[in-house]
Design an enzyme around this catalytic site. Structure first.
Site, PDB file in Angstrom:
ATOM      1  N   ASN A 146       0.849  -1.188   0.000  1.00 50.36           N
ATOM      2  CA  ASN A 146       0.000   0.000   0.000  1.00 50.36           C
ATOM      3  C   ASN A 146       0.884   1.237   0.000  1.00 50.36           C
ATOM      4  O   ASN A 146       2.105   1.145   0.073  1.00 50.36           O
ATOM      5  CB  ASN A 146      -0.951  -0.031   1.202  1.00 50.36           C
ATOM      6  N   ARG A 147       0.266   2.400  -0.074  1.00 46.60           N
ATOM      7  CA  ARG A 147       0.995   3.648  -0.317  1.00 46.60           C
ATOM      8  C   ARG A 147       1.353   4.416   0.955  1.00 46.60           C
ATOM      9  O   ARG A 147       1.721   5.578   0.884  1.00 46.60           O
ATOM     10  CB  ARG A 147       0.189   4.532  -1.259  1.00 46.60           C
TER      11      ARG A 147
END
Ligand code: C5P
Length: 228
Positions: free
Chosen positions: A30-31
């Site tokens: 994820n970011r």
């Protein structure tokens, strides 16, 4: 008055985002940049706390005076956080933990020239570490969760967040509105801190260190007083 309001407190903060391997070279990730968790660690240490940062895939240098434990997967983060949380006054789960991981990890790199195109990746659910921390919380220990929420047709961000706070059972929930692109990897943030007793504190948009300072002020006001 603020300067040393966390003196003598042991604080554990998870930060960053877990990576769940598919094979030796690929992962589901994820970011999350880890920047808000880093800011929380930096500010807590500056205010006198003994800080352990459990960092999932963050390359940032260790904040001054902070011990960093590096992890990769949700399972590794889980083990590290539980080990460090035993005698902590506050545990803050700011890491973005993958809700699911691939059911199996291929031993060798998956080849694109294999006969069939893979049409799906079987996933299994990761344990909810925050819920586990709440279940084993010691008397006086505060457990703080994070929630990245978007509003939708059914309810606004804070309505979703209140439901999450009740569901998770933590003492405080730091709520991020991620409807825009104003959070991930950005220097600025804005949050609302919801408490289990209904109190809510709005922390206006500003640098992540300022947001961290606001969060610690709410946490510090809820710590059991100590006599030295
Ligand atoms: O349910 P949701 O993922 O939105 O909840 C976010 C909060 O729960 C964060 O504090 C995150 O660190 C924590 N979490 C966790 N274990 C998971 C998923 C999320 O501790 N498997």
């Amino acid at each position: 008055a603020l300067a040393h309001d966390l003196t003598g407190r042991r604080v554990v903060i998870s930060a960053g985002g877990t990576r769940e391997p598919l094979d030796p070279v690929r992962y589901l990730g994820n970011r999350s940049s880890g920047k808000q968790g880093w800011a929380l660690a930096r500010v807590a240490a500056a205010r006198g706390a003994e800080v352990v940062l459990v960092a999932a895939n963050v390359e940032l240098p260790a904040p001054f005076g902070v011990r960093v434990v590096h992890v990769g997967t949700a399972e590794e983060l889980r083990a590290a956080v539980h080990a460090e949380a035993t005698d902590a006054d506050v545990v803050v789960m700011s890491a973005a933990v993958a809700d699911f991981r691939p059911a199996s990890v291929a031993e060798a790199k998956m080849k694109k020239d294999s006969a069939a195109e893979p049409d799906s990746v079987p996933l299994v659910r990761n344990p909810d570490i925050l819920a586990e921390l709440v279940a084993k919380r010691s008397p006086g220990q505060l457990v703080v969760g994070f929630a990245a929420e978007t509003g939708d047709a059914d309810a606004d961000v804070l309505t979703h967040a209140r439901a999450k706070l009740a569901r998770k059972g933590c003492d405080l929930l730091v709520v991020n509105d991620v409807s825009g692109d104003l959070v991930f990897g950005q220097a600025d943030n804005a949050v609302v801190v919801l408490a289990a007793d209904g109190e809510s504190t709005e922390i206006p948009r500003g640098p992540k260190d300022g947001v961290a300072a606001g969060i610690w002020t709410v946490v510090a006001s809820r710590l059991t007083p100590r006599y030295s």
